[in-house]
Design a protein around this motif. Structure first.
Motif, mmCIF file in Angstrom:
data_model
loop_
_atom_site.group_PDB
_atom_site.id
_atom_site.type_symbol
_atom_site.label_atom_id
_atom_site.label_comp_id
_atom_site.label_asym_id
_atom_site.label_seq_id
_atom_site.Cartn_x
_atom_site.Cartn_y
_atom_site.Cartn_z
ATOM 1 N N GLU A 228 -1.718 -12.283 3.006
ATOM 2 C CA GLU A 228 -1.084 -13.111 1.989
ATOM 3 C C GLU A 228 0.387 -12.734 1.926
ATOM 4 O OE1 GLU A 228 -2.793 -12.262 -1.769
ATOM 5 O OE2 GLU A 228 -1.496 -13.612 -2.897
ATOM 6 N N PRO B 212 2.729 -12.534 -6.563
ATOM 7 C CA PRO B 212 1.700 -13.147 -7.405
ATOM 8 C C PRO B 212 1.978 -13.115 -8.902
ATOM 9 C CG PRO B 212 0.950 -11.024 -6.576
ATOM 10 C CD PRO B 212 2.260 -11.301 -5.918
ATOM 11 N N SER B 213 2.797 -12.196 -9.349
ATOM 12 C CA SER B 213 3.112 -12.134 -10.772
ATOM 13 C C SER B 213 4.396 -11.346 -10.955
ATOM 14 C CB SER B 213 1.970 -11.462 -11.540
ATOM 15 O OG SER B 213 1.992 -10.061 -11.361
ATOM 16 N N ASP C 209 -5.350 -5.729 -7.849
ATOM 17 C CA ASP C 209 -4.248 -5.368 -6.959
ATOM 18 C C ASP C 209 -4.735 -4.506 -5.792
ATOM 19 O OD1 ASP C 209 -2.070 -4.774 -9.815
ATOM 20 O OD2 ASP C 209 -2.553 -6.646 -8.771
ATOM 21 N N LEU D 195 3.957 -12.049 0.645
ATOM 22 C CA LEU D 195 4.480 -11.644 -0.656
ATOM 23 C C LEU D 195 5.978 -11.930 -0.772
ATOM 24 C CD1 LEU D 195 2.643 -8.236 -1.226
ATOM 25 C CD2 LEU D 195 2.050 -10.482 -2.147
#
Lengths: 114, 116
Positions: free
Chosen positions: B44, B61-62, B86, B46
């Motif tokens: 994924e 993601p956040s 996580d 980042l």
């Protein structure tokens, strides 16, 4: 947005048999395409890449992949599997323009039976 | 020559703690990527750094996730107030130039993060 789909999370073949790992991409224009391999407890390494020079691409360890625009596919093949080919294989795509984010497929784990 | 290195190789932390992961790219590589690989899943994206340009943070993601890179050298990925979701292997990769068709990404061995 670009995406990559690898059909089959697990593939099992016998030693000496044909290896076929499937990858389809979604993109408005043909992107750069890659296959990476991840051996157990090791980092990813590049097997081969398509950059629009030739549709049949040969990589390391006897692997090759063919880019088929009409099918939006980039399947990975090897004529004869070896035990040492057991690993996780990832197909990936990068756009030619507009950024260089690489999108990876979910991976296909290859098992090779003696 | 030296490849991409990452530290620590393994990190176990308690939920709610902050963690910092380090990546040392190959010398001279201008592009640097961070990925997350959850168990049994693909990579994924980042974040991506290219030279002194603004990083592409679109994959974070956040807001608990942040990353920095000093010039074309070391990068750190920080996760604040860690959560169990996580838990993953965090991979770093570097590339000699931003051109993906010319140069390949070289991956580090990853940092396995476990949040208990």
């Amino acid at each position: 947005a670009q995406s990559v789909t690898q059909l089959g999370s697990h593939v099992s073949v016998s030693e000496g048999a044909l290896v076929l790992l499937r990858c389809n991409y979604s993109s408005s224009v043909p992107p750069y395409l890659f296959w990476y391999v991840q051996y157990p407890n090791q980092g990813l390494q590049l097997l081969l890449k398509y950059t629009s020079a030739a549709t049949l691409v040969k990589g390391i360890n006897g692997f090759e992949a063919e880019f088929k625009k009409s099918e939006t596919s980039f399947h990975l093949t090897k004529p004869s599997a070896h035990m040492s080919d057991a690993a996780e294989y990832f197909c990936a795509v990068s756009p030619h323009t507009g950024g260089f984010k690489t999108i990876f497929g979910a991976g296909t784990r290859l098992f090779v039976k003696a | 020559g030296a490849g991409v290195s990452q530290s620590p190789s393994n990190k176990v932390t308690e939920k709610g703690k902050d963690v910092e992961l380090r990546c040392d790219p190959i010398s001279g590589h201008t592009a640097l990527y961070w990925y997350r690989q959850r168990l049994g899943q693909g990579l994924e994206f980042l974040i991506y750094f290219q030279g002194n340009s603004a990083p592409d943070k679109s994959g974070l993601p956040s807001d608990r996730f942040s990353a920095e890179r000093t010039g074309e050298s070391v990068s750190t990925l920080t996760i604040q107030r860690t959560q169990q979701e996580d838990s993953a292997v965090y991979l770093c990769a570097s590339r000699a130039s931003p051109e993906p068709g010319v140069y390949e990404q070289y991956f580090g061995p990853g940092t396995r993060l476990t949040v208990t």
